[in-house]
Design an enzyme around this catalytic site. Structure first.
Site, PDB file in Angstrom:
ATOM      1  N   ARG A 196      -5.708  -2.497  -4.950  1.00 15.72           N
ATOM      2  CA  ARG A 196      -5.032  -2.315  -6.248  1.00 15.72           C
ATOM      3  C   ARG A 196      -3.619  -2.013  -6.161  1.00 15.72           C
ATOM      4  NH1 ARG A 196      -8.828  -0.188 -10.116  1.00 15.72           N
ATOM      5  NH2 ARG A 196     -10.020  -0.473  -8.428  1.00 15.72           N
ATOM      6  N   THR A 197      -3.459  -0.908  -5.189  1.00 13.48           N
ATOM      7  CA  THR A 197      -2.102  -0.487  -5.031  1.00 13.48           C
ATOM      8  C   THR A 197      -1.191  -1.616  -4.594  1.00 13.48           C
ATOM      9  OG1 THR A 197      -2.701   1.673  -5.015  1.00 13.48           O
ATOM     10  CG2 THR A 197      -0.519   1.439  -4.254  1.00 13.48           C
ATOM     11  N   LYS A 202      -4.380   2.632  19.789  1.00 15.28           N
ATOM     12  CA  LYS A 202      -3.950   2.050  21.225  1.00 15.28           C
ATOM     13  C   LYS A 202      -2.436   1.497  21.001  1.00 15.28           C
ATOM     14  CE  LYS A 202      -8.452   1.001  22.981  1.00 15.28           C
ATOM     15  NZ  LYS A 202      -9.409  -0.039  23.019  1.00 15.28           N
ATOM     16  N   ARG A 228       1.673   3.014   2.878  1.00 14.43           N
ATOM     17  CA  ARG A 228       0.257   3.652   2.695  1.00 14.43           C
ATOM     18  C   ARG A 228      -0.209   4.117   4.035  1.00 14.43           C
ATOM     19  NH1 ARG A 228      -4.569   2.959  -1.076  1.00 14.43           N
ATOM     20  NH2 ARG A 228      -3.260   3.718  -2.523  1.00 14.43           N
ATOM     21  N   HIS A 275       0.592  10.618  -3.938  1.00 15.79           N
ATOM     22  CA  HIS A 275       0.251   9.218  -4.438  1.00 15.79           C
ATOM     23  C   HIS A 275       1.373   9.135  -5.889  1.00 15.79           C
ATOM     24  CE1 HIS A 275      -0.831   5.214  -5.148  1.00 15.79           C
ATOM     25  NE2 HIS A 275      -2.062   5.322  -5.142  1.00 15.79           N
TER      26      HIS A 275
END
Lengths: 317, 443
Positions: A63-64, A91, A113, A141
């Site tokens: 969605r975002t 790693k 994000r 957010h």
């Protein structure tokens, strides 16, 4: 409009906590103009033409990420998406090294994000590019908070003086923090409800009324917002079962009836039907859940434009 | 070879000295502490006029440091840690066993002591592990490690895992006459926490380490110290609740002592928000606590509940800190800032006297660890810390002798510093900013 800020003070949007009320109003007002763009047959303006925006996603998001990408394209920005599986990062190179490599390509904005709270702050200190926080760990957010406020304001005409109930996992929720900061700054009265095991320490100092009674939270509310319950929280021992969670905190039609007759029902998605919200409520007439998604594009366009689009708004809409 | 330090303010709480004295050092040992000692007619005596603005104390002992060797030499070595110690005014340090391999055997203890002897700087007292590998299961060979030179036992970095292990450790260490030092943290309560649980961590979305996780473990250790009659020492005590527990336990005669670290009595968790949000140099375990806890520690320093100031010197490479907050290593360096911080924030702030500071940094650590020093006694090795209490200093991490720079105090202007550090009669650190001690460098 007259008391709005003319522009945002910083190069970044790291969280609502850093914004003044007039900056918030500026973003919301700009988003109104941006929403009009999405209603046009040709859904594109040249505001960010020649600007490069990198969407750097360390956590899965449909969605975002999609919302940001649509917003960027409607502003004519050149966009690229980088999805990095967290497992390979363990790693692999550090966040700072990744940022410096991206920075070498001269992006104007990086939308990130990341699972770690404060990761956007680290990026912002490292990069000249503006950083837009698309969700950092359990911290904030901000564009979700802004789109939620936009949606409430669109329906209610204001934020000041409204009662907003937020129900769910507050402890782990960045959506909760951004909403609380924003609504408190704009003069709304926030009621936060959930099991005590999912309330952050010091919640009262966040400027909310905390309660474990969903009835008390919802009573006479203008807006009721659910937060997603994640299955792993149950495994972590925060509550006994999803069934019991729904029994005690689930948003049922009966509970919704305690709110104001014109109350709106919100959810940042993705929803767990039958856990935090009953389908009848999610799909009912009071639900604005899909409006939130639509408004997300407008709000993100506003944020991107205000951060990278130059000083005045002639090219915006 | 004789060295006569003249005219300084000498403070030695163990012998009740707090005034103008001369100190005569002969062949690396204290020969005499007295008013106006005349230079001897026989043989050569170097006379250094220190004057009344400098304070001569028994050498400071940092009873809680991490020297990282063997295993993490990119962060610190015994030699660089010992260099940082003398530069910071410490004549001795006690180093925790969480190296790789863990100091859970006499051979590792002997290796550390060999490195320390080669460095020839601060004295190094190894602390042996309570359990093999510090993994909380079987007791390490405590008697053998004492024989090799260990002065205490700890699984620091972690708590002594279970009440049963702590009981056994206290009983066994009691036989050996050494204390068990515990990092008090209930790991089940602490979970994946990275900052003090409270409003500030909540705002930042950082997982919390509640005060309760320290409080319950301190209470456990007090109960077991009372049960066994052995000496439990609480490492880096950070909460008001733990301090209350220690105060009450001492009042009823339980053999418990505690130390606090400068960062815990100076900083509190609102620093995580500003001026630099998510600064990983503010990440340590125990975490910076609430201002109420910090104020309680200051009170405990003043009222005598706290026995020692110890730095929990925890060097980390910049790579371990230039990452996301929740991925960063816990800990900060402390050896080269502790004395100035304590002078500025405790003595000049009027919280404690200089004599009390000497108790906290010298007399008591020596008593707790049963090591030499902690007093100015004729015949003892001449381990001295010479303070310049009015010296204005600015913390400069770039100039640290430590291999690591992870400090939140870089750039802090502080009042009070170290003039010189003397170990076994040799001035191993002479502050070029203090002209009165220049003669020591030539002695």
């Amino acid at each position: 409009m007259s008391d709005n800020a003319a522009r945002l003070r910083g190069k970044d949007l790291l969280g609502i906590a850093d914004l003044t009320p007039s900056e918030i109003s500026l973003i919301l007002d700009t988003a109104e103009a941006m929403k009009e763009v999405s209603a046009r047959p040709i859904k594109k303006v040249p505001a960010l033409r020649g600007k490069t925006v990198i969407n750097l996603f360390y956590e899965p998001s449909t969605r975002t990420r999609t919302s940001f990408e649509v917003a960027e394209k409607r502003l004519s920005a050149d966009t690229l998406n980088i999805a990095i599986a967290t497992s390979s990062v363990v790693k692999g190179e550090t966040l700072i090294d990744t940022a410096l490599n991206l920075e070498a390509m001269s992006p104007d904005l990086i939308v990130m994000r990341h699972a770690s709270s404060g990761s956007c702050h680290l990026l912002a200190r490292t990069c000249r590019a503006g950083i837009v926080n698309a969700g950092d760990g359990m911290h904030e957010h901000p564009t979700q908070g802004l789109l939620d406020a936009f949606t409430i304001r669109e329906r209610k005409g204001r934020l000041q003086g409204l009662k907003v109930a937020i129900v769910g996992d507050m402890l782990h929720s960045r959506v909760f923090r951004s909403n609380v900061y924003l609504l408190a700054k704009m003069g709304a009265e926030v009621w936060a409800c959930g099991p005590p095991t999912l309330m952050p320490a010091g919640i009262e100092q966040m400027g909310v009324h905390a309660t474990t009674s969903v009835e008390e939270a919802v009573k006479d509310a203008d807006a009721v917002m659910m937060l997603r319950i994640q299955l792993e929280r149950m495994e972590g021992g925060f509550f006994p079962s999803l069934r019991e969670y729904f029994q005690v905190f689930g948003m049922t039609p009966e509970r919704v009836r305690l709110a104001k007759p014109d109350a709106i029902i919100m959810h940042p998605g993705p929803m767990n039907r039958g856990v935090e919200i009953a389908s009848e409520v999610a799909d009912g007439p009071a639900s604005v859940i899909l409006d939130q998604v639509a408004n997300g594009v407008a709000v993100r366009m506003a944020v991107l434009y205000l951060l990278a689009g130059g000083g005045d708004d002639e090219t915006a809409a | 070879m004789r060295l006569l330090l003249k005219g300084a303010h000498v403070i030695d709480p163990a012998s009740g000295v707090d005034g103008a004295r001369d100190v005569l050092i002969e062949d690396g040992r204290i020969a005499l502490v007295d008013v106006a000692i005349p230079p001897s007619e026989t043989g050569h005596t170097v006379v250094v006029e220190l004057g009344p603005s400098l304070v001569v104390c028994p050498g400071f002992i940092d009873m809680h440091v991490h020297l990282r060797e063997p295993g993490y030499e990119h962060k610190e070595t015994v030699a660089t840690g010992a260099a940082a110690a003398v530069a910071g005014g410490f004549t001795a340090v006690a180093c925790m066993p969480n190296t790789n391999p863990v100091n859970d055997s006499a051979s590792v203890t002997r290796f550390i002591l060999k490195q320390a002897a080669e460095a020839g700087l601060a004295r190094v007292y190894p602390i042996g592990a309570v359990s093999k590998g510090s993994d909380g299961k079987e007791l390490a060979e405590m008697a053998d490690m004492r024989e090799a030179g260990c002065v205490a036992y700890s699984d620091d970095g972690r708590p002594v895992a279970t009440a049963l292990l702590m009981r056994r450790a206290l009983e066994y260490a009691g036989m050996l006459g050494l204390p068990v030092i515990d990092h008090c943290e209930d790991k089940t309560l602490a979970g994946e926490g990275v900052a003090h649980e409270g409003f500030n961590a909540s705002q930042l979305g950082l997982r919390g380490i509640p005060s309760a996780c320290e409080d319950v473990m301190v209470e456990r250790d007090i109960v077991l110290a009372a049960m066994t009659g052995s000496h439990a020492h609480i490492a880096h005590l950070s909460t008001a609740g733990a301090l209350r527990a220690v105060r009450a336990a001492k009042a009823r005669g339980v053999r418990v002592t505690c130390e606090v670290a400068p960062h815990h009595f100076i900083l509190s968790d609102e620093r995580l928000l500003a001026p630099l949000a998510y600064d990983t140099n503010l990440k340590m375990n125990p975490p910076l606590r609430h201002a109420v806890d910090r104020d309680a520690l200051v009170e405990g320093l003043s009222d005598g509940t706290v026995d020692a100031i110890a730095t929990d010197h925890a060097p980390h490479h910049a790579d371990d800190k230039r990452v996301e907050f929740d991925r960063a290593s816990f800990g900060i360096v402390g050896l080269e800032t502790a004395v100035s911080l304590s002078l500025d924030r405790l003595v000049h702030a009027g919280v404690i006297s200089l004599a009390r500071l000497v108790e906290l940094l010298s007399t008591n650590p020596a008593r707790i660890l049963r090591v030499p020093g902690g007093r100015l006694q004729a015949g003892d090795p001449a381990d001295l810390t010479i303070l310049a209490p009015e010296l204005n200093v600015t913390v400069a991490a770039a100039a640290f002798r430590s291999k690591s720079r992870n400090t939140p105090f870089d750039g802090w202007p502080l009042r009070g510093g170290v003039a010189a550090t003397v170990v076994g009669g040799r001035a191993l650190f002479v502050n070029p900013g203090v002209p009165q001690v220049a003669g020591l460098g030539r002695a």
